[in-house]
Design a protein around this motif. Structure first.
Motif, short mmCIF file in Angstrom:
data_model
loop_
_atom_site.label_atom_id
_atom_site.label_comp_id
_atom_site.label_asym_id
_atom_site.label_seq_id
_atom_site.Cartn_x
_atom_site.Cartn_y
_atom_site.Cartn_z
N GLY A 218 0.92 -1.33 0.02
CA GLY A 218 0.03 0.20 0.04
C GLY A 218 0.89 1.08 0.00
O GLY A 218 0.30 2.26 -0.13
N LEU A 219 2.15 1.34 0.27
CA LEU A 219 3.06 2.38 0.07
C LEU A 219 3.74 2.43 -1.12
O LEU A 219 4.18 3.64 -1.13
N VAL A 220 3.61 1.39 -1.97
CA VAL A 220 4.37 1.64 -3.10
C VAL A 220 3.55 2.28 -4.08
O VAL A 220 2.30 2.12 -4.40
N ASP A 221 4.34 3.16 -4.97
CA ASP A 221 3.49 3.78 -5.99
C ASP A 221 4.48 4.00 -7.27
O ASP A 221 5.63 3.44 -7.24
N GLU A 222 4.01 4.72 -8.35
CA GLU A 222 4.88 4.81 -9.34
C GLU A 222 6.13 5.61 -9.12
O GLU A 222 7.09 5.79 -10.04
N ASN A 223 6.16 6.43 -8.09
CA ASN A 223 7.29 7.13 -7.75
C ASN A 223 8.26 6.68 -6.78
O ASN A 223 9.21 7.25 -6.23
N THR A 224 7.93 5.45 -6.51
CA THR A 224 8.83 4.66 -5.53
C THR A 224 10.12 4.12 -6.29
O THR A 224 10.05 3.39 -7.19
N CYS A 225 11.40 4.39 -5.86
CA CYS A 225 12.46 3.87 -6.48
C CYS A 225 13.02 2.54 -5.86
O CYS A 225 13.70 2.09 -6.62
N LEU A 226 12.80 2.56 -4.54
CA LEU A 226 13.13 1.23 -3.82
C LEU A 226 12.36 0.76 -3.06
O LEU A 226 11.82 1.53 -1.85
N LEU A 227 12.07 -0.43 -2.84
CA LEU A 227 11.38 -1.36 -1.89
C LEU A 227 12.47 -2.25 -1.06
O LEU A 227 12.99 -3.30 -1.86
N SER A 228 12.62 -2.20 0.18
CA SER A 228 13.48 -3.15 1.12
C SER A 228 12.77 -3.72 1.99
O SER A 228 12.29 -2.78 2.95
N VAL A 229 12.73 -4.99 2.29
CA VAL A 229 11.99 -5.66 3.15
C VAL A 229 12.63 -7.04 3.53
O VAL A 229 13.23 -7.75 2.61
N MET A 230 12.61 -7.39 4.92
CA MET A 230 13.04 -8.52 5.57
C MET A 230 12.24 -9.75 5.13
O MET A 230 11.12 -9.72 4.99
N TYR A 231 12.81 -10.86 4.96
CA TYR A 231 12.28 -12.11 5.10
C TYR A 231 11.65 -12.67 6.29
O TYR A 231 10.73 -13.34 6.19
#
Length: 425
Positions: free
Chosen positions: A165-178
């Protein structure tokens, strides 16, 4: 509660063989019997890994030469590199060996945020400081908004909807743990990647797999991310190294490197072949374990089978720890303590349990456990490695209990007996 998630234990004979392959499972270095339940802070070491590391590290020859032993060291490094790919099921891209997995995470975050356009970056509140702090630092340096997904206080994890829900077309990077190293909750990386890329197909994605890698299968053919890391010292290997993988497009981004090296080359300085030898011993062991259940000949297939069996055995240990067995009540049935993040779907959890006692502080409980030959760890808000995560859960601390697949049902029963004793203090 049902027993649909009871897992599958190793046989008594195989359990004996497994314990024999590791250092200090039942006794410490001074010969004192103990239960080491702090594997989330650094796992049991394979005997072959420490022995092989010592042998290879003692060789003075530079692996960048052309004589016989130099060529031998090059082969050790190449086999280790291929085994990093085996762990991750990575068919292309770049393997990056570093001093620590944390350092590599900072490097990967920097390369993406400094070179990929966008107005925001997305991460979660449960990230390890090496990921969260890197995201925060480079968001500030590049003038990007840092968006942080909240935690689920019931499961101890991050809901997919809250990340995506926080990601959009202006997001350059998503970083998340496993998986969380406080609650053991696993994040559904496959769904996160699929749904985030549906929003922005060319989104760059990094995954911190340091906590999860020793407990379950990672498959980059199903989760096409741009960077992922793991640490041998939490994966039956040795301290002093971290390994990462970068996708072809991420590896070609500008980064620190010698001018004469290829654009997608990330290692700096002379290689350390012993680091790679340790990875091969780790993979050899898991493949041996897989061969006890599968007739497959392909290395990745054996490795995946071995990791699946590790996950099943650890799930069975988690089920016993929560529900009891062998005439000993589980944590859920012991008065005077609370089990955090407790729910029935054990398939979404790695083998970590967070508890707290009514009559003891978390630090006191850790000391009392040690007096009785049990090593666990307190996660408290005074620690930079814990505060942000604990605050998100609304708790002040917990005792983290993290056995490994090397442990048996007898080990869990002994732990439960000691826990029941501490609950009466």
């Amino acid at each position: 509660m049902t027993n649909k998630n009871a897992g599958v234990l190793f046989s008594v004979d195989l359990m004996r063989q497994i314990k024999d392959r590791f250092h200090y499972v039942d006794f410490d270095m001074r010969g004192r019997r103990r239960l080491f339940f702090d594997n989330a802070g650094g796992s049991f070491r394979l005997k072959t890994a420490t022995e092989r590391h010592s042998i290879i590290d003692a060789i003075p020859d530079c692996p960048e030469r052309i004589h016989e032993l130099a060529l031998y060291l090059q082969d050790v490094q190449e086999r280790g590199t291929q085994d990093v790919r085996t762990v991750l099921n990575a068919l292309n891209g770049t393997v990056y060996a570093s001093l620590t997995a944390s350092g590599a995470m900072f490097d990967m975050v920097r390369a993406i945020t400094e070179n990929i356009p966008g107005k925001n970056m997305v991460t979660s509140v449960l990230e390890h400081p090496s990921s969260y702090d890197a995201m925060e630092m480079y968001a500030t340096r590049t003038g990007k908004e840092l968006r942080v997904a909240k935690s689920n206080t019931m499961t101890g994890g991050i809901d997919v909807d809250d990340v995506v829900g926080l990601v959009d077309e202006n997001t350059c990077l998503l970083s998340v743990m496993y998986a969380s190293n406080i609650s053991g909750a696993k994040i559904d990386i496959e769904k996160v990647v699929s749904r985030a890329r549906a929003i922005k197909p060319d989104l760059y994605i990094l995954v911190d797999a340091v906590q999860h890698a020793p407990h379950g299968i990672i498959d980059l053919q199903k989760t096409a991310v741009d960077g992922i890391n793991f640490a041998p010292y939490k994966f039956f290997g040795c301290r002093g190294s971290g390994f990462s993988w970068l996708s072809p497009r991420a590896a070609r981004l500008p980064h620190n490197k010698l001018a004469g090296k290829a654009q997608d080359f990330w290692d700096l300085g002379s290689p350390t072949p012993s680091q790679f030898a340790v990875v091969t011993e780790m993979v050899d062991y898991v493949c041996w374990l897989g061969s006890q259940f599968s007739g497959a000949s392909e290395r990745r297939a054996l490795f995946a089978c071995g990791m699946d069996r590790i996950a099943q055995h650890e799930q069975a240990l988690l089920f016993q720890m929560l529900n009891g067995g062998n005439g000993v009540p589980g944590l859920r049935k012991i008065d005077g303590l609370k089990v955090f993040f407790d729910h029935d779907d054990l398939t979404t959890r790695d083998l970590i349990v967070a508890i707290t006692f009514d009559g003891l502080t978390d630090t006191q409980a850790v000391r009392e456990y040690e007096k009785r030959g049990v090593i666990v760890y307190e996660r408290v808000t005074t620690s930079l490695y814990s505060q942000r995560m604990l605050d998100s859960f609304g708790i002040k601390g917990s005792v983290r209990v993290s056995p490994l697949h090397c442990n048996s049902t007898e080990d869990i029963s002994q732990f439960l007996e000691i826990t029941r004793e501490l609950s009466l203090l």
